[in-house]
Design an enzyme around this catalytic site. Sequence first.
Site, PDB file in Angstrom:
ATOM      1  N   MET A  37       7.700 -12.984   2.376  1.00 46.13           N
ATOM      2  CA  MET A  37       8.117 -14.368   2.625  1.00 46.13           C
ATOM      3  C   MET A  37       9.365 -14.588   1.816  1.00 46.13           C
ATOM      4  O   MET A  37       9.866 -15.971   1.760  1.00 46.13           O
ATOM      5  CB  MET A  37       6.913 -15.280   2.174  1.00 46.13           C
ATOM      6  CG  MET A  37       5.679 -15.161   3.066  1.00 46.13           C
ATOM      7  SD  MET A  37       4.758 -16.465   3.133  1.00 46.13           S
ATOM      8  CE  MET A  37       4.213 -17.018   1.750  1.00 46.13           C
ATOM      9  N   GLY A  38      10.260 -13.798   1.431  1.00 45.37           N
ATOM     10  CA  GLY A  38      11.190 -13.941   0.786  1.00 45.37           C
ATOM     11  C   GLY A  38      11.267 -14.316  -0.626  1.00 45.37           C
ATOM     12  O   GLY A  38      10.025 -14.284  -1.213  1.00 45.37           O
ATOM     13  N   HIS A  41      11.344 -10.565  -5.756  1.00 47.82           N
ATOM     14  CA  HIS A  41      11.231 -10.192  -7.301  1.00 47.82           C
ATOM     15  C   HIS A  41      10.876  -8.844  -7.271  1.00 47.82           C
ATOM     16  O   HIS A  41      10.793  -8.150  -6.459  1.00 47.82           O
ATOM     17  CB  HIS A  41      10.421 -11.262  -7.781  1.00 47.82           C
ATOM     18  CG  HIS A  41       8.941 -11.448  -7.312  1.00 47.82           C
ATOM     19  ND1 HIS A  41       8.119 -10.303  -7.325  1.00 47.82           N
ATOM     20  CD2 HIS A  41       8.238 -12.379  -6.751  1.00 47.82           C
ATOM     21  CE1 HIS A  41       6.912 -10.611  -6.491  1.00 47.82           C
ATOM     22  NE2 HIS A  41       7.091 -11.957  -6.072  1.00 47.82           N
ATOM     23  N   GLY A  43       8.127  -7.303  -7.960  1.00 48.50           N
ATOM     24  CA  GLY A  43       7.028  -6.988  -7.140  1.00 48.50           C
ATOM     25  C   GLY A  43       7.350  -6.258  -5.837  1.00 48.50           C
ATOM     26  O   GLY A  43       6.805  -5.384  -5.382  1.00 48.50           O
ATOM     27  N   HIS A  44       8.449  -7.248  -5.135  1.00 48.13           N
ATOM     28  CA  HIS A  44       8.740  -6.829  -3.781  1.00 48.13           C
ATOM     29  C   HIS A  44       9.506  -5.565  -3.881  1.00 48.13           C
ATOM     30  O   HIS A  44       9.111  -4.659  -3.071  1.00 48.13           O
ATOM     31  CB  HIS A  44       9.551  -8.076  -3.029  1.00 48.13           C
ATOM     32  CG  HIS A  44       8.797  -9.326  -2.834  1.00 48.13           C
ATOM     33  ND1 HIS A  44       9.250 -10.326  -3.759  1.00 48.13           N
ATOM     34  CD2 HIS A  44       7.766  -9.775  -2.067  1.00 48.13           C
ATOM     35  CE1 HIS A  44       8.487 -11.326  -3.226  1.00 48.13           C
ATOM     36  NE2 HIS A  44       7.652 -11.111  -2.285  1.00 48.13           N
ATOM     37  N   GLY A 154       1.228  -5.399  -1.056  1.00 48.99           N
ATOM     38  CA  GLY A 154       0.727  -5.401  -2.826  1.00 48.99           C
ATOM     39  C   GLY A 154      -0.770  -5.690  -2.844  1.00 48.99           C
ATOM     40  O   GLY A 154      -1.222  -6.575  -2.102  1.00 48.99           O
ATOM     41  N   LYS A 156      -1.656  -7.508  -5.261  1.00 44.27           N
ATOM     42  CA  LYS A 156      -1.719  -8.757  -5.802  1.00 44.27           C
ATOM     43  C   LYS A 156      -2.459  -9.667  -4.707  1.00 44.27           C
ATOM     44  O   LYS A 156      -3.124 -10.462  -5.371  1.00 44.27           O
ATOM     45  CB  LYS A 156      -0.055  -9.215  -6.008  1.00 44.27           C
ATOM     46  CG  LYS A 156       0.244 -10.748  -6.135  1.00 44.27           C
ATOM     47  CD  LYS A 156      -0.283 -11.253  -7.401  1.00 44.27           C
ATOM     48  CE  LYS A 156       0.370 -12.534  -7.763  1.00 44.27           C
ATOM     49  NZ  LYS A 156       0.046 -13.655  -6.654  1.00 44.27           N
ATOM     50  N   ASP A 157      -1.919  -9.473  -3.512  1.00 46.49           N
ATOM     51  CA  ASP A 157      -2.804 -10.439  -2.471  1.00 46.49           C
ATOM     52  C   ASP A 157      -3.899  -9.471  -2.057  1.00 46.49           C
ATOM     53  O   ASP A 157      -3.857  -9.017  -0.831  1.00 46.49           O
ATOM     54  CB  ASP A 157      -1.911 -10.806  -1.445  1.00 46.49           C
ATOM     55  CG  ASP A 157      -0.973 -11.572  -2.089  1.00 46.49           C
ATOM     56  OD1 ASP A 157      -1.103 -12.876  -2.083  1.00 46.49           O
ATOM     57  OD2 ASP A 157       0.083 -11.248  -2.455  1.00 46.49           O
ATOM     58  N   GLN A 160      -5.790  -9.995   1.291  1.00 49.53           N
ATOM     59  CA  GLN A 160      -4.763  -9.801   2.552  1.00 49.53           C
ATOM     60  C   GLN A 160      -4.604  -8.439   2.706  1.00 49.53           C
ATOM     61  O   GLN A 160      -4.674  -7.990   3.883  1.00 49.53           O
ATOM     62  CB  GLN A 160      -3.369 -10.299   2.182  1.00 49.53           C
ATOM     63  CG  GLN A 160      -2.003  -9.895   2.838  1.00 49.53           C
ATOM     64  CD  GLN A 160      -1.025 -10.484   2.336  1.00 49.53           C
ATOM     65  OE1 GLN A 160      -0.763 -11.683   2.834  1.00 49.53           O
ATOM     66  NE2 GLN A 160      -0.042  -9.836   1.834  1.00 49.53           N
TER      67      GLN A 160
HETATM   68  P1  AMP Z   1       4.998 -12.713  -0.413  1.00 45.31           P
HETATM   69  O1  AMP Z   1       6.408 -12.442  -0.373  1.00 45.31           O
HETATM   70  O2  AMP Z   1       4.300 -13.476  -1.663  1.00 45.31           O
HETATM   71  O3  AMP Z   1       4.178 -13.020   0.786  1.00 45.31           O
HETATM   72  O4  AMP Z   1       4.586 -11.069  -0.575  1.00 45.31           O
HETATM   73  C1  AMP Z   1       5.032 -10.087   0.031  1.00 45.31           C
HETATM   74  C2  AMP Z   1       4.271  -8.712  -0.197  1.00 45.31           C
HETATM   75  O5  AMP Z   1       4.571  -8.699  -1.790  1.00 45.31           O
HETATM   76  C3  AMP Z   1       3.002  -8.809  -0.352  1.00 45.31           C
HETATM   77  O6  AMP Z   1       2.255  -7.735   0.125  1.00 45.31           O
HETATM   78  C4  AMP Z   1       2.410  -9.354  -1.663  1.00 45.31           C
HETATM   79  O7  AMP Z   1       1.198  -8.888  -2.091  1.00 45.31           O
HETATM   80  C5  AMP Z   1       3.479  -8.451  -2.613  1.00 45.31           C
HETATM   81  N1  AMP Z   1       3.612  -8.942  -4.004  1.00 45.31           N
HETATM   82  C6  AMP Z   1       3.715 -10.187  -4.368  1.00 45.31           C
HETATM   83  N2  AMP Z   1       3.437 -10.224  -5.421  1.00 45.31           N
HETATM   84  C7  AMP Z   1       3.729  -8.833  -6.196  1.00 45.31           C
HETATM   85  C8  AMP Z   1       3.650  -8.514  -7.459  1.00 45.31           C
HETATM   86  N3  AMP Z   1       3.741  -9.212  -8.572  1.00 45.31           N
HETATM   87  N4  AMP Z   1       3.452  -6.868  -7.451  1.00 45.31           N
HETATM   88  C9  AMP Z   1       3.252  -6.236  -6.110  1.00 45.31           C
HETATM   89  N5  AMP Z   1       3.387  -6.855  -5.147  1.00 45.31           N
HETATM   90  C10 AMP Z   1       3.517  -8.239  -4.925  1.00 45.31           C
END
Ligand code: AMP
Length: 284
Positions: A37-38, A41, A43-44, A154, A156-157, A160
């Site tokens: 979702m942009g 960071h 993690g992405h 990730g 993290k979710d 999901q």
């Molecule tokens: P989001 O942009 O929050 O929807 O996350 C996009 C992807 O990045 C999803 O697969 C999340 O699980 C993953 N993600 C978010 N935060 C982290 C993190 N701290 N470490 C690893 N992957 C992450």
Amino acid sequence: MDVIVAGDRAELAEARRALGIGGTPPAEASLALVPTMGALHEGHRSLMRLARERAEHVAVSIFVNPLQFGPNEDFSRYPRTFDADLEVCAAEGVSMVFAPSVEKMYLPDRQVGVSAGEMGTVVEGAFRPGHLDGMLTVVLKLFNLVRPDVAVFGQKDAQQLAMVRRMVADLDLPISIVGGPTVREADGMALSSRNRYLSPEDRGAALALSRALFAGAAQRTPEEIRRAACAVLAAEPAVAVDYLVLVNPATFAEVREDHTGEAILAVAARVGSTRLIDNVTITL
Ligand code: AMP
């Protein structure tokens, strides 16, 4: 090589052609997708690196999906940082970014979506009704549009990731799913696009989430795990807990006292007006 940016179906098809994806074998190049979702960071970025190991080209989608936000959630204020995100993607060697508008993504008279089933009504689904249906619907659309060989999500979710794996199995989707470990700050806090909402005081309180998970992970039995994690959260009054559960990683059903193998200790809590989730995997 510059990142190709696509904003709709036609541009996406053109980007695939330009990269030689979906050509005639053996000339066909492989593609890995990282849906996001942009507000990208580290993690992405770690997921983009995993994707690069799995395929010749990496696509990143950037789409804040209205379908997975409830009426009182943060859809309109969710951070949107497209220019910085594009720089991150370029630095990670991403070949294409798919960043459609909501109007390009959904027909105004849209009818059909994916149902997450009963598994979509527990844990995170119990607190965010419709969230997992909306997430799966957009993920299936992204799979159909981008047509990757591999998709990286990730841990993290965690729910999901489990639900996407379920969808791939239940609907026979021709795609491999890869899970990437959670990237954390040095103090244990899981990186999240929502962390930027936190005031310094909130951030201090929010650390209780990861501390609770680590305290739980140091125990041996389900009862001890739940009790230790709960005690850490209870000691932080600024943290309003939605749930703290120890669940089966594949089904998200609560594990029993005699469970062996992996379990996920997952927490969701509100700190100020920010809702955070985190989890760890524990082997019992
Ligand atoms: P989001 O942009 O929050 O929807 O996350 C996009 C992807 O990045 C999803 O697969 C999340 O699980 C993953 N993600 C978010 N935060 C982290 C993190 N701290 N470490 C690893 N992957 C992450």
